[in-house]
Motif scaffolding. Structure first.
Motif, short mmCIF file in Angstrom:
data_model
loop_
_atom_site.label_atom_id
_atom_site.label_comp_id
_atom_site.label_asym_id
_atom_site.label_seq_id
_atom_site.Cartn_x
_atom_site.Cartn_y
_atom_site.Cartn_z
N PRO A 83 19.59 51.34 -15.93
CA PRO A 83 21.04 51.38 -15.75
C PRO A 83 21.44 50.74 -14.41
O PRO A 83 20.82 51.00 -13.38
CB PRO A 83 21.36 52.88 -15.77
N ASP A 84 22.45 49.90 -14.47
CA ASP A 84 22.86 49.12 -13.29
C ASP A 84 24.36 48.83 -13.42
O ASP A 84 24.76 47.78 -13.90
CB ASP A 84 22.03 47.83 -13.25
N HIS A 85 25.17 49.80 -12.99
CA HIS A 85 26.62 49.68 -13.06
C HIS A 85 27.07 48.43 -12.31
O HIS A 85 26.73 48.24 -11.15
CB HIS A 85 27.26 50.93 -12.45
N GLY A 86 27.78 47.57 -12.99
CA GLY A 86 28.28 46.34 -12.38
C GLY A 86 27.30 45.19 -12.43
O GLY A 86 27.58 44.10 -11.95
N LYS A 87 26.11 45.41 -12.99
CA LYS A 87 25.08 44.37 -13.08
C LYS A 87 24.83 43.71 -11.73
O LYS A 87 24.72 42.50 -11.61
CB LYS A 87 25.45 43.32 -14.14
N LEU A 88 24.69 44.54 -10.69
CA LEU A 88 24.49 44.02 -9.34
C LEU A 88 23.03 43.72 -9.01
O LEU A 88 22.74 43.01 -8.06
CB LEU A 88 25.03 45.02 -8.32
N GLU A 89 22.11 44.31 -9.77
CA GLU A 89 20.68 44.22 -9.45
C GLU A 89 20.46 44.59 -7.98
O GLU A 89 19.97 43.78 -7.20
CB GLU A 89 20.12 42.85 -9.79
N PRO A 90 20.78 45.84 -7.62
CA PRO A 90 20.66 46.24 -6.21
C PRO A 90 19.24 46.67 -5.85
O PRO A 90 19.03 47.65 -5.16
CB PRO A 90 21.64 47.42 -6.12
N TRP A 91 18.28 45.93 -6.32
CA TRP A 91 16.87 46.23 -6.09
C TRP A 91 16.07 44.97 -6.34
O TRP A 91 16.54 44.01 -6.97
CB TRP A 91 16.37 47.35 -7.02
N ARG A 92 14.85 44.99 -5.80
CA ARG A 92 13.91 43.89 -6.03
C ARG A 92 12.50 44.45 -5.92
O ARG A 92 12.32 45.61 -5.53
CB ARG A 92 14.15 42.74 -5.05
N PHE A 93 11.52 43.63 -6.25
CA PHE A 93 10.13 44.08 -6.27
C PHE A 93 9.29 43.32 -5.25
O PHE A 93 9.48 42.12 -5.07
CB PHE A 93 9.51 43.85 -7.65
N ILE A 94 8.33 44.01 -4.65
CA ILE A 94 7.28 43.37 -3.86
C ILE A 94 5.96 43.85 -4.45
O ILE A 94 5.67 45.05 -4.44
CB ILE A 94 7.35 43.76 -2.37
N VAL A 95 5.20 42.91 -5.02
CA VAL A 95 3.90 43.25 -5.60
C VAL A 95 2.86 43.23 -4.49
O VAL A 95 2.67 42.21 -3.82
CB VAL A 95 3.53 42.27 -6.73
N LEU A 96 2.23 44.37 -4.29
CA LEU A 96 1.23 44.52 -3.23
C LEU A 96 -0.16 44.54 -3.84
O LEU A 96 -0.56 45.52 -4.48
CB LEU A 96 1.49 45.82 -2.45
#
Length: 192
Positions: free
Chosen positions: A44-57
């Motif tokens: 779920p992402d209200h507003g389709k902002l994508e307020p996150w990202r990934f760092i693969v460690l």
């Protein structure tokens, strides 16, 4: 009447994180991990902002971070058990994904909703990994919550923070069940 997805319901009713210290190789390959990240990004992402990202460690990065975490924790306590536990979270890991909360300016979507969305990404990644047969655990710790540490060692921007570190791998032994909440004691029913 709705048609229930009985397999999904059975999974959700019995899901259990695998302790990170029990995870080993093999770990998801790039294609498997990309599929899990795709699942996580459907949160779920209200507003389709994508307020996150990934760092693969991957393993070399986790070993580098283990040394930095040891210095970080040692500067704050001389309790060797705490230092060892916090360091081991990275030193013993073979693969982890840092879910980074990266809020976007929005006149409509409050920051708190964006925080919740980042947390939902963590849970979706965790459950996606478990449903795929991998062992997984959602962790954090003092270093992952420290703005200077995450900026210096993970390249986070000043407005970003770690929502969670999702450790992934093959479980070495299934965890025992643990006590669960008494739903009736935490639920209020409002009819009118």
């Amino acid at each position: 009447m709705p048609a229930p997805n009985t397999a999904a319901l059975a999974f959700l009713q019995s899901r259990r994180s695998r302790p990170a210290k029990t995870l080993t190789t093999p770990v998801p390959g790039d294609d498997d991990l990309r599929a899990l990240l795709t699942i996580a990004a459907r949160t779920p992402d209200h507003g389709k902002l994508e307020p996150w990202r990934f760092i693969v460690l991957q393993r070399p990065a986790l070993l580098r971070l283990a040394a930095e975490v040891e210095k970080f924790v040692s500067a704050r306590t001389d309790d060797t058990a705490i230092i060892a536990k916090q360091t081991a979270q990275y030193a013993n890991a073979h693969l982890a994904v840092a879910v980074v909360e990266s809020p976007k300016a929005s006149p409509k979507i409050p920051p708190l909703e964006q925080t919740y969305s980042a947390g939902a990404v963590c849970l979706a990644l965790l459950n996606g990994a478990l449903a795929s047969g991998w062992g997984a655990n959602w962790l954090s710790g003092p270093a992952s919550h420290d703005a200077e540490f995450t900026r210096t060692n993970l390249g986070l921007a000043p407005h970003e923070r770690i929502a969670g570190l999702i450790h992934l791998g093959t479980e070495t032994n299934p965890p025992p069940e643990r006590p669960r909440p008494d739903v009736d004691s935490i639920t209020t029913w409002v009819a009118s």
